[in-house]
Design a protein around this motif. Structure first.
Motif, PDB file in Angstrom:
ATOM      1  N   CYS A  82       0.837  -1.196   0.000  1.00 36.78           N
ATOM      2  CA  CYS A  82       0.000   0.000   0.000  1.00 36.78           C
ATOM      3  C   CYS A  82       0.879   1.256   0.000  1.00 36.78           C
ATOM      4  N   GLN A  83       0.254   2.399  -0.112  1.00 33.54           N
ATOM      5  CA  GLN A  83       1.025   3.633  -0.210  1.00 33.54           C
ATOM      6  C   GLN A  83       1.800   3.940   1.058  1.00 33.54           C
ATOM      7  N   CYS A  84       1.218   3.652   2.236  1.00 36.15           N
ATOM      8  CA  CYS A  84       1.911   4.020   3.483  1.00 36.15           C
ATOM      9  C   CYS A  84       2.927   2.969   3.922  1.00 36.15           C
ATOM     10  N   GLY A  85       2.849   1.749   3.363  1.00 36.77           N
ATOM     11  CA  GLY A  85       3.819   0.723   3.700  1.00 36.77           C
ATOM     12  C   GLY A  85       3.444  -0.145   4.893  1.00 36.77           C
ATOM     13  N   ALA A  86       2.269   0.072   5.481  1.00 36.36           N
ATOM     14  CA  ALA A  86       1.842  -0.779   6.598  1.00 36.36           C
ATOM     15  C   ALA A  86       1.534  -2.192   6.127  1.00 36.36           C
TER      16      ALA A  86
ATOM     17  N   CYS B  97      -5.959  -0.995   2.781  1.00 33.05           N
ATOM     18  CA  CYS B  97      -5.203  -0.581   3.959  1.00 33.05           C
ATOM     19  C   CYS B  97      -6.039   0.393   4.765  1.00 33.05           C
TER      20      CYS B  97
ATOM     21  N   CYS C  38      -3.970   3.969   5.161  1.00 29.78           N
ATOM     22  CA  CYS C  38      -3.813   4.933   4.063  1.00 29.78           C
ATOM     23  C   CYS C  38      -4.898   4.843   2.999  1.00 29.78           C
TER      24      CYS C  38
HETATM   25 ZN   LIG Z   1      -1.255   1.751   3.881  1.00 28.98          ZN
END
Ligand SMILES: [Zn+2]
Ligand SMILES: [Zn+2]
Length: 174
Positions: A10-14, A74, A77
């Motif tokens: 995902c964009q935030c990396g979580a 996610c 994000c």
């Molecule tokens: Zn994310």
């Protein structure tokens, strides 16, 4: 023999994932549910059928868009990540670290296609930095987006931004 290994997240990396082995079909879906789920004119999806799919950091939340389909995203994000039905899991192609690696070979749901989609490629084109005079913030922008590769550790910025980073300690199993 080619070794197939695709990663993304995902964009935030979580949330991060890995596809080992040759993935199934890559396609775009124009159906109204995919338009809504992706907030886009169509959804690019890669079937993971025939390959080994694993979440390597975190796991998505799900919205059941019908009695037969759930869609993973996610919850930090908002990145749309999966389309999951009885026939398997398809991953958002734009979430791959290299979306160009699995080009689409089929379109689905064309009865709902937004008519101008067929003409997008003919639109006038600009590079991001061509607009620097109108968007001076680009010169010193600080990205919170996870890089396009796996990381040993990563602290996603919490949803809403500006707050304390989300702890990634329980998720660092990559
Ligand atoms: Zn994310
Ligand atoms: Zn669809």
């Amino acid at each position: 023999m080619t070794h197939h290994l695709h990663t993304g997240g995902c964009q935030c990396g979580a949330i991060r994932f890995r596809i080992e082995g040759k993935p199934g079909q890559s396609s775009i879906c124009h159906c109204r549910m995919c338009q809504k789920a992706f907030g886009a004119y169509y959804a690019p999806l890669v079937s993971t059928r025939g390959a080994a799919f694993t979440w390597t950091r975190g796991e998505p939340k799900y919205f059941h868009s019908s009695n037969h389909v759930r869609r993973g995203f996610c919850d930090n994000c908002g990145t749309p990540l999966t389309y999951e039905a009885a026939d398997g899991l398809a991953i958002s192609a734009g979430a791959l670290d290299d979306p160009s690696s699995l080009p689409p070979s089929m379109q689905y749901g064309v009865e709902a296609k937004v008519p101008f989609v067929d003409h997008l490629g003919a639109l006038p084109s600009h590079h991001t930095m061509d607009d620097i005079a109108e968007a001076p913030f680009l010169a010193d922008i600080v990205s919170n987006q996870h890089p396009d590769h796996d990381t040993e550790t990563w602290q996603p910025v919490a949803a809403g931004g500006g707050g304390a980073p989300v702890s990634a300690s329980k998720e660092d199993n990559a």
